[in-house]
Motif scaffolding. Structure first.
Motif, PDB file in Angstrom:
ATOM      1  N   PHE A  24      -0.397  -5.830  -4.021  1.00  0.00           N
ATOM      2  CA  PHE A  24       1.042  -5.621  -3.827  1.00  0.00           C
ATOM      3  C   PHE A  24       1.745  -6.967  -3.679  1.00  0.00           C
ATOM      4  O   PHE A  24       2.778  -7.217  -4.300  1.00  0.00           O
ATOM      5  CB  PHE A  24       1.285  -4.751  -2.588  1.00  0.00           C
ATOM      6  CG  PHE A  24       2.738  -4.547  -2.268  1.00  0.00           C
ATOM      7  CD1 PHE A  24       3.462  -3.521  -2.866  1.00  0.00           C
ATOM      8  CD2 PHE A  24       3.388  -5.381  -1.368  1.00  0.00           C
ATOM      9  CE1 PHE A  24       4.806  -3.341  -2.580  1.00  0.00           C
ATOM     10  CE2 PHE A  24       4.734  -5.204  -1.076  1.00  0.00           C
ATOM     11  CZ  PHE A  24       5.444  -4.181  -1.687  1.00  0.00           C
ATOM     12  N   ARG A  25       1.170  -7.832  -2.845  1.00  0.00           N
ATOM     13  CA  ARG A  25       1.765  -9.150  -2.593  1.00  0.00           C
ATOM     14  C   ARG A  25       1.928  -9.948  -3.880  1.00  0.00           C
ATOM     15  O   ARG A  25       3.002 -10.479  -4.161  1.00  0.00           O
ATOM     16  CB  ARG A  25       0.882  -9.909  -1.607  1.00  0.00           C
ATOM     17  CG  ARG A  25       1.301 -11.342  -1.404  1.00  0.00           C
ATOM     18  CD  ARG A  25       0.289 -12.097  -0.572  1.00  0.00           C
ATOM     19  NE  ARG A  25       0.591 -13.508  -0.598  1.00  0.00           N
ATOM     20  CZ  ARG A  25      -0.251 -14.448  -0.282  1.00  0.00           C
ATOM     21  NH1 ARG A  25      -1.474 -14.138   0.116  1.00  0.00           N
ATOM     22  NH2 ARG A  25       0.100 -15.707  -0.327  1.00  0.00           N
ATOM     23  N   ARG A  27       1.764  -8.898  -7.056  1.00  0.00           N
ATOM     24  CA  ARG A  27       2.594  -8.199  -8.046  1.00  0.00           C
ATOM     25  C   ARG A  27       4.077  -8.423  -7.775  1.00  0.00           C
ATOM     26  O   ARG A  27       4.888  -8.512  -8.692  1.00  0.00           O
ATOM     27  CB  ARG A  27       2.267  -6.704  -8.016  1.00  0.00           C
ATOM     28  CG  ARG A  27       2.762  -5.915  -9.200  1.00  0.00           C
ATOM     29  CD  ARG A  27       2.291  -4.495  -9.112  1.00  0.00           C
ATOM     30  NE  ARG A  27       1.943  -4.248  -7.727  1.00  0.00           N
ATOM     31  CZ  ARG A  27       1.142  -3.310  -7.247  1.00  0.00           C
ATOM     32  NH1 ARG A  27       0.606  -2.476  -8.000  1.00  0.00           N
ATOM     33  NH2 ARG A  27       0.879  -3.175  -5.987  1.00  0.00           N
ATOM     34  N   HIS A  28       4.448  -8.539  -6.488  1.00  0.00           N
ATOM     35  CA  HIS A  28       5.847  -8.722  -6.105  1.00  0.00           C
ATOM     36  C   HIS A  28       6.163 -10.177  -5.743  1.00  0.00           C
ATOM     37  O   HIS A  28       7.233 -10.458  -5.195  1.00  0.00           O
ATOM     38  CB  HIS A  28       6.187  -7.790  -4.931  1.00  0.00           C
ATOM     39  CG  HIS A  28       6.112  -6.359  -5.321  1.00  0.00           C
ATOM     40  ND1 HIS A  28       7.110  -5.709  -6.011  1.00  0.00           N
ATOM     41  CD2 HIS A  28       5.127  -5.441  -5.164  1.00  0.00           C
ATOM     42  CE1 HIS A  28       6.766  -4.460  -6.237  1.00  0.00           C
ATOM     43  NE2 HIS A  28       5.553  -4.270  -5.734  1.00  0.00           N
ATOM     44  N   ARG A  29       5.228 -11.079  -6.043  1.00  0.00           N
ATOM     45  CA  ARG A  29       5.405 -12.525  -5.853  1.00  0.00           C
ATOM     46  C   ARG A  29       5.861 -12.885  -4.440  1.00  0.00           C
ATOM     47  O   ARG A  29       6.794 -13.643  -4.238  1.00  0.00           O
ATOM     48  CB  ARG A  29       6.373 -13.089  -6.890  1.00  0.00           C
ATOM     49  CG  ARG A  29       5.897 -12.914  -8.304  1.00  0.00           C
ATOM     50  CD  ARG A  29       6.899 -13.453  -9.298  1.00  0.00           C
ATOM     51  NE  ARG A  29       6.433 -13.274 -10.642  1.00  0.00           N
ATOM     52  CZ  ARG A  29       5.809 -14.207 -11.347  1.00  0.00           C
ATOM     53  NH1 ARG A  29       5.559 -15.374 -10.820  1.00  0.00           N
ATOM     54  NH2 ARG A  29       5.431 -13.961 -12.579  1.00  0.00           N
ATOM     55  N   MET A  30       5.181 -12.319  -3.461  1.00  0.00           N
ATOM     56  CA  MET A  30       5.510 -12.583  -2.062  1.00  0.00           C
ATOM     57  C   MET A  30       4.697 -13.783  -1.579  1.00  0.00           C
ATOM     58  O   MET A  30       3.544 -13.947  -1.960  1.00  0.00           O
ATOM     59  CB  MET A  30       5.242 -11.356  -1.216  1.00  0.00           C
ATOM     60  CG  MET A  30       6.095 -10.193  -1.652  1.00  0.00           C
ATOM     61  SD  MET A  30       5.957  -8.835  -0.536  1.00  0.00           S
ATOM     62  CE  MET A  30       7.566  -8.142  -0.740  1.00  0.00           C
ATOM     63  N   ALA A  36       4.366  -9.403   2.799  1.00  0.00           N
ATOM     64  CA  ALA A  36       4.020  -8.151   2.115  1.00  0.00           C
ATOM     65  C   ALA A  36       3.937  -7.004   3.115  1.00  0.00           C
ATOM     66  O   ALA A  36       4.426  -5.900   2.853  1.00  0.00           O
ATOM     67  CB  ALA A  36       2.704  -8.306   1.351  1.00  0.00           C
ATOM     68  N   GLU A  39       7.429  -5.967   4.139  1.00  0.00           N
ATOM     69  CA  GLU A  39       8.090  -5.198   3.077  1.00  0.00           C
ATOM     70  C   GLU A  39       7.531  -3.778   3.002  1.00  0.00           C
ATOM     71  O   GLU A  39       8.278  -2.809   2.867  1.00  0.00           O
ATOM     72  CB  GLU A  39       7.918  -5.907   1.732  1.00  0.00           C
ATOM     73  CG  GLU A  39       8.622  -5.206   0.583  1.00  0.00           C
ATOM     74  CD  GLU A  39      10.138  -5.171   0.717  1.00  0.00           C
ATOM     75  OE1 GLU A  39      10.761  -4.331   0.019  1.00  0.00           O
ATOM     76  OE2 GLU A  39      10.716  -5.956   1.492  1.00  0.00           O
TER      77      GLU A  39
END
Length: 84
Positions: A24-25, A27-30, A36, A39
């Motif tokens: 998730f991190r 993929r969402h460029r966190m 993450a 969010e």
């Protein structure tokens, strides 16, 4: 936005949960795992406010399905789960 974060929260994750968090991190460029997690908390809390789940067990909140019986309770005299 300047937010003061004065409370630390420690969370233990399984290897699968950690991999899912990292996916998730990235993929969402966190920038961090903490970002993450914040969010995902925000998204989950917003969804919970809409769904209004009641009567849900805490074991239902795992990232992965633990099977139809969920967690098994250990015999009080041992550290092993019941297998009956």
């Amino acid at each position: 936005m300047n937010e003061l974060r004065g409370e630390r929260l420690q969370v233990m994750l399984s290897p699968e949960e950690l991999a899912t968090l990292d996916d998730f991190r990235f993929r969402h460029r966190m920038p961090t795992r903490a970002a993450a997690v914040r969010e995902l908390l925000k998204l989950g809390l917003a969804n919970a406010a809409v769904d209004g789940d009641t009567g849900v067990k805490s074991s239902d909140y795992g990232v992965f399905n633990r099977g139809p019986d969920g967690h098994t309770q250990a015999d009080p005299g041992t550290n092993a789960p019941d297998t009956d």
